[in-house]
Write a protein that holds these residues in place. Structure first.
Motif: not given
Length: 265
Positions: A150-177
């Protein structure tokens, strides 16, 4: 050290190089017989490859991705504690990024009391929580729907990210090594996380104990900057030590039984 902690530590050690029984014995402080039994178990579970006298990482094999309902149920108490600790890093007036995943969705619930907050997210579970919250502006990253999370991704999502910046990004993952980064089931997920990292002043990874040292997917997002890991104390020191050893990584451990200690934040 419990067997589960040893197994996690062994998998972490063989991620970057082949390791022999003697090296693993010295690193973990147990007998060769114990290491050999552990390697036999991990090999049977197809989590590593046995070599002459040791073991190496399993390459090119990935585990089936858990369903959304399975992820919601897994490590629920840990995720809530981690989310509560993460919320302590958010102040009124901040702009924050919430990645997809159930831990970031849990974080959204802990942000409802904030005011003048701007949340940028691809997480539809978080959007449902924040949509009617007074004092919170929500920007949804458009793109292709990934129904399994239940999330979005792909080129359109990445394009929008070039137009914004944030104080903090909280990231999840399937694994962290440690030394590798975030492990994901698809190249699009890994690419979007890379874009999020580039647009944030601060990066915080939220990972329950099962995610540490887990490398069972084939796509990676390296984190080549300072970042913070928030995880659970139940991960054990063997799993935490590789992250503590990395320059530029702060490890914040949350006790699953007590409220997180945020006095030093």
């Amino acid at each position: 050290m419990k067997a589960s902690d040893r197994h996690r530590a062994i998998l972490e050690l063989v991620q970057t190089r082949e390791a022999n029984v003697e090296q693993l014995t010295e690193a973990l402080g147990v007998s060769e017989a114990t290491i050999r039994r552990d390697l036999a178990v991990l090999h049977k579970q197809r989590r590593l490859v046995r070599t002459y006298g040791g073991a190496t990482a399993l390459v090119g094999v990935h585990e089936p991705e858990a369903s959304l309902e399975e992820r919601k149920a897994a490590q629920r108490e840990q995720k809530e504690r981690i989310a509560l600790a993460a919320a302590a890093h958010v102040r009124d007036g901040d702009t924050v990024m919430l990645d997809g995943g159930t831990t970031c969705a849990a974080l959204a619930r802990h942000l409802l009391a904030r005011s003048d907050l701007h949340v940028v997210t691809n997480n539809l579970l978080a959007v449902a929580t924040l949509a009617n919250a007074p004092g919170i502006q929500v920007t949804l990253l458009g793109g292709d729907l990934r129904s399994s999370s239940m999330s979005t991704l792909g080129p359109l999502a990445e394009l929008l990210l070039t137009r914004v910046s944030v104080d903090t990004a909280f990231l999840g993952a399937d694994g962290v090594v440690a030394g590798f980064g975030l492990c994901e089931a698809s190249a699009q997920q890994a690419s979007l996380k890379d874009c999020m990292i580039r647009r944030a002043a601060q990066v915080i990874v939220l990972a329950d104990s099962d995610k540490l040292g887990r490398a069972r997917q084939q796509h990676w997002t390296p984190i080549e900057r300072e970042w913070r890991l928030i995880t659970a104390a139940s991960a054990g020191e063997a799993a935490l030590e590789p992250f503590r050893a990395l320059l530029g990584v702060q490890v914040e451990v949350v006790d699953a039984l007590d409220a997180p200690d945020t006095r030093a934040l």
